[in-house]
Enzyme design. Structure first.
Site, short mmCIF file in Angstrom:
data_model
loop_
_atom_site.label_atom_id
_atom_site.label_comp_id
_atom_site.label_asym_id
_atom_site.label_seq_id
_atom_site.Cartn_x
_atom_site.Cartn_y
_atom_site.Cartn_z
N HIS A 224 84.75 42.26 6.05
CA HIS A 224 85.01 41.01 6.76
C HIS A 224 86.42 40.91 7.35
O HIS A 224 87.07 39.86 7.24
CB HIS A 224 84.70 39.81 5.85
CG HIS A 224 83.24 39.64 5.62
ND1 HIS A 224 82.66 39.79 4.38
CD2 HIS A 224 82.23 39.38 6.47
CE1 HIS A 224 81.36 39.61 4.49
NE2 HIS A 224 81.07 39.37 5.74
N TYR B 114 83.21 35.32 -0.11
CA TYR B 114 82.25 35.04 0.95
C TYR B 114 80.95 35.81 0.74
O TYR B 114 80.96 37.00 0.43
CB TYR B 114 82.86 35.41 2.31
CG TYR B 114 81.94 35.14 3.47
CD1 TYR B 114 81.50 33.85 3.75
CD2 TYR B 114 81.50 36.18 4.28
CE1 TYR B 114 80.65 33.60 4.81
CE2 TYR B 114 80.64 35.93 5.35
CZ TYR B 114 80.23 34.64 5.60
OH TYR B 114 79.37 34.39 6.65
N ASN C 182 77.76 30.07 15.05
CA ASN C 182 77.88 29.45 13.72
C ASN C 182 79.17 28.64 13.58
O ASN C 182 80.26 29.17 13.75
CB ASN C 182 77.84 30.58 12.67
CG ASN C 182 77.72 30.08 11.25
OD1 ASN C 182 77.48 28.89 11.01
ND2 ASN C 182 77.88 31.00 10.30
N GLU D 248 80.69 42.53 15.24
CA GLU D 248 79.88 41.30 15.26
C GLU D 248 80.57 40.14 15.95
O GLU D 248 79.90 39.21 16.38
CB GLU D 248 79.45 40.91 13.83
CG GLU D 248 80.60 40.49 12.94
CD GLU D 248 80.16 40.22 11.51
OE1 GLU D 248 79.34 40.99 10.99
OE2 GLU D 248 80.63 39.24 10.92
N ASP E 290 80.67 45.43 3.59
CA ASP E 290 81.35 44.67 4.65
C ASP E 290 82.67 44.12 4.11
O ASP E 290 82.68 43.41 3.10
CB ASP E 290 80.42 43.51 5.08
CG ASP E 290 80.87 42.82 6.35
OD1 ASP E 290 82.03 43.01 6.77
OD2 ASP E 290 80.05 42.07 6.93
N TRP F 214 89.87 37.01 8.75
CA TRP F 214 88.61 37.37 8.10
C TRP F 214 87.51 37.43 9.12
O TRP F 214 87.69 36.95 10.23
CB TRP F 214 88.28 36.44 6.95
CG TRP F 214 87.52 35.22 7.27
CD1 TRP F 214 88.00 34.07 7.80
CD2 TRP F 214 86.12 35.03 7.07
NE1 TRP F 214 87.00 33.16 7.94
CE2 TRP F 214 85.82 33.72 7.50
CE3 TRP F 214 85.08 35.82 6.57
CZ2 TRP F 214 84.54 33.20 7.46
CZ3 TRP F 214 83.81 35.30 6.51
CH2 TRP F 214 83.55 33.99 6.96
N ARG G 253 78.50 46.90 16.50
CA ARG G 253 77.64 45.89 15.89
C ARG G 253 77.54 44.59 16.66
O ARG G 253 77.41 43.52 16.05
CB ARG G 253 78.15 45.60 14.46
CG ARG G 253 78.24 46.81 13.57
CD ARG G 253 78.03 46.42 12.14
NE ARG G 253 76.76 45.77 12.01
CZ ARG G 253 76.60 44.49 11.66
NH1 ARG G 253 77.64 43.72 11.36
NH2 ARG G 253 75.40 43.96 11.58
N GLU H 226 70.54 45.00 11.24
CA GLU H 226 70.75 44.09 10.11
C GLU H 226 69.64 43.04 10.10
O GLU H 226 69.25 42.53 11.14
CB GLU H 226 72.10 43.39 10.26
CG GLU H 226 72.40 42.41 9.13
CD GLU H 226 73.74 41.70 9.32
OE1 GLU H 226 74.23 41.61 10.46
OE2 GLU H 226 74.29 41.25 8.30
N GLU I 46 82.12 48.28 6.93
CA GLU I 46 82.11 47.41 8.10
C GLU I 46 83.35 46.53 8.19
O GLU I 46 83.83 46.03 7.17
CB GLU I 46 80.86 46.53 7.99
CG GLU I 46 80.71 45.51 9.10
CD GLU I 46 79.50 44.61 8.86
OE1 GLU I 46 78.59 45.01 8.10
OE2 GLU I 46 79.49 43.50 9.42
N ARG J 270 73.06 46.41 2.01
CA ARG J 270 74.49 46.09 2.01
C ARG J 270 74.82 45.45 0.67
O ARG J 270 74.16 44.49 0.27
CB ARG J 270 74.80 45.13 3.15
CG ARG J 270 76.27 44.88 3.34
CD ARG J 270 76.53 43.73 4.30
NE ARG J 270 76.62 42.47 3.59
CZ ARG J 270 77.13 41.36 4.10
NH1 ARG J 270 77.57 41.34 5.35
NH2 ARG J 270 77.19 40.25 3.40
#
Ligand code: CS2
Ligand code: MG
Length: 402
Positions: free
Chosen positions: A212, A161, A39, A262, A210, A402, A283, A339, A236, A149
């Site tokens: 972040h 976010y 991304n 992640e 989360d 972040w 994750r 997820e 998370e 979540r």
């Protein structure tokens, strides 16, 4: 006569958002699909593949998935990193897709078969104020989800976010949106929000949150403690992913279960978290961690420490990664949860997916291979558009984690 790889190409398109797709065709005409989306940095991975990896694939034995993985990982010398590992991951996914198609079986059968009937899944719900958040949670429960979540706005902030803000978006002129962040305001506000969600949904629904990567270890420790009455399924990404020791400190202060991973791309990124037993859930995204082949090693390693796997599944990885994740999940004894953010209709018009959702559980489906076909003609209607994740800053303009 084993089939060889006849061609390997990269397609970048934007049906709802940007996706990077790898197409591998064998000498028998079997087509395998892989996802290589990173991304906000899509063209970097497209170039890594197009300019460096695809030419090496032509003529290789399409059956030798592990050998090709080792060859690309070890042979490239410059190992690891999100771009390299997403590229290798996409090739790995496409080769598993081919193997399943050649043998006429879904990939999960090649991974030992299903150890469960379906894959427990969590959805995202968000709302700026508590009533909107509760409505969003209800919508997910009505759709059948058993795990949600929950994210909310923060008083005094203009944007947060992944939460729709009542304030109009500021024009960014093609640059990343800036999110001004205030940790104290967040730490004061979020426990009350999550308590409201817990009393709304009752005890049996799994709730997740989360952070972040925005907190220091001691801030995270306080948040974990404050959230203990909410009995989260997990909290998370409390601290940045690079420092594995940070979570040891958090762990010493709270029984709130912790998840991270992640942004990791190899087993080395999670080794300390797992062997130190600082976390409950790892994750990694199946593709960002280099594909199904290395993800199996992460999963097995985590199982030795009673750490469960809970693959990243945002809409910014394509349905091909989602499918790969589901094949691996259903065959993985130490799965925690998957997820699932879902996809825009335009995305699903290009990626035709065979997996299905039923009462909180996803199933990868029984089509041979991964079960996602990419429609190249439909994709042409959605050209790439440059896009960025937001950047988080303090009030004074200091960029923050972040
Ligand atoms: C999020 C992601 O799914 C999650 O848990 O943290 O939405 C993440 O921010 C994006 O995948 C970043 O590309
Ligand atoms: Mg996350």
């Amino acid at each position: 006569m084993p089939s060889t790889i006849e061609s390997a190409e990269v397609i970048v398109c934007s049906p709802g958002r940007n996706y990077v797709t790898v197409k591998i065709v064998t000498s028998d005409g079997v087509v395998g699909w892989g996802d290589a989306t990173v991304n906000g940095r899509e063209l970097a991975v497209a170039s890594y593949l197009r300019d460096h990896v695809c030419p090496l694939l032509v003529g290789r034995d399409a059956q030798r998935i592990e050998q090709t993985w080792q060859w690309l990982y070890k042979g490239g010398y410059w190992r690891r990193g999100p771009i390299t590992m997403a590229a290798i991951g996409a090739v790995d996914l496409a080769l598993w897709d081919i193997k399943g198609k050649e043998l006429g079986v879904p990939v999960y059968q090649l991974l030992g078969g299903a150890v469960r009937e379906g894959v427990l899944t969590y959805a995202h719900a968000s709302g700026w104020e508590v009533p909107q958040l509760l409505d969003a949670v209800d919508e997910k429960l009505e759709a059948g989800y058993l795990a949600v979540r929950a994210q909310s706005g923060i008083p005094g902030r203009r944007s947060v976010y992944a939460v729709a803000s009542p304030e109009p978006d500021e024009p960014t002129n093609g640059f990343p949106p800036i999110e001004v962040w205030d940790t104290d305001a967040y730490l004061r506000h979020i426990p009350g929000v999550l308590e409201a969600v817990r009393s709304h949904v009752g005890d049996s629904i799994r709730l997740l949150h989360d952070a972040h990567h925005r907190l220091t270890p001691i801030e995270a420790a306080r948040l974990g403690r404050d959230l203990e009455p909410v009995r989260l399924f997990w909290l998370e990404d409390v601290t940045p992913g690079e420092n594995q020791e940070a979570l040891r400190l958090v762990r010493q202060h709270t029984t709130t279960p912790l998840a991270i991973g992640e942004v990791f791309n190899t087993i080395w990124d999670c080794m300390g978290f797992i062997s130190g037993q600082y976390i409950d859930f790892v994750r990694t995204s199946v593709m960002h961690a280099g594909g199904i082949s290395p993800s199996r090693r992460i999963n097995d390693f985590a199982s030795l420490y009673q750490v469960k796997v809970a693959p990243h599944g945002p809409s910014d990885v394509s349905p091909i990664t989602m499918a790969a994740s589901l094949h691996l999940d259903i065959a993985t004894p130490n799965l925690g949860i998957q997820e699932y953010m879902g996809y825009a209709p335009d995305t699903l018009s290009v990626f035709r997916a065979d997996y299905s959702f039923d009462r909180g559980y996803l199933h990868p489906g029984d089509a041979p291979g991964l079960g996602v076909e990419f429609d190249e003609v439909a994709a042409r209607a959605f050209p790439y558009e440059r896009s960025y994740l937001p950047v988080a800053e303090r009030e004074d303009g200091t960029p923050i984690d972040w």
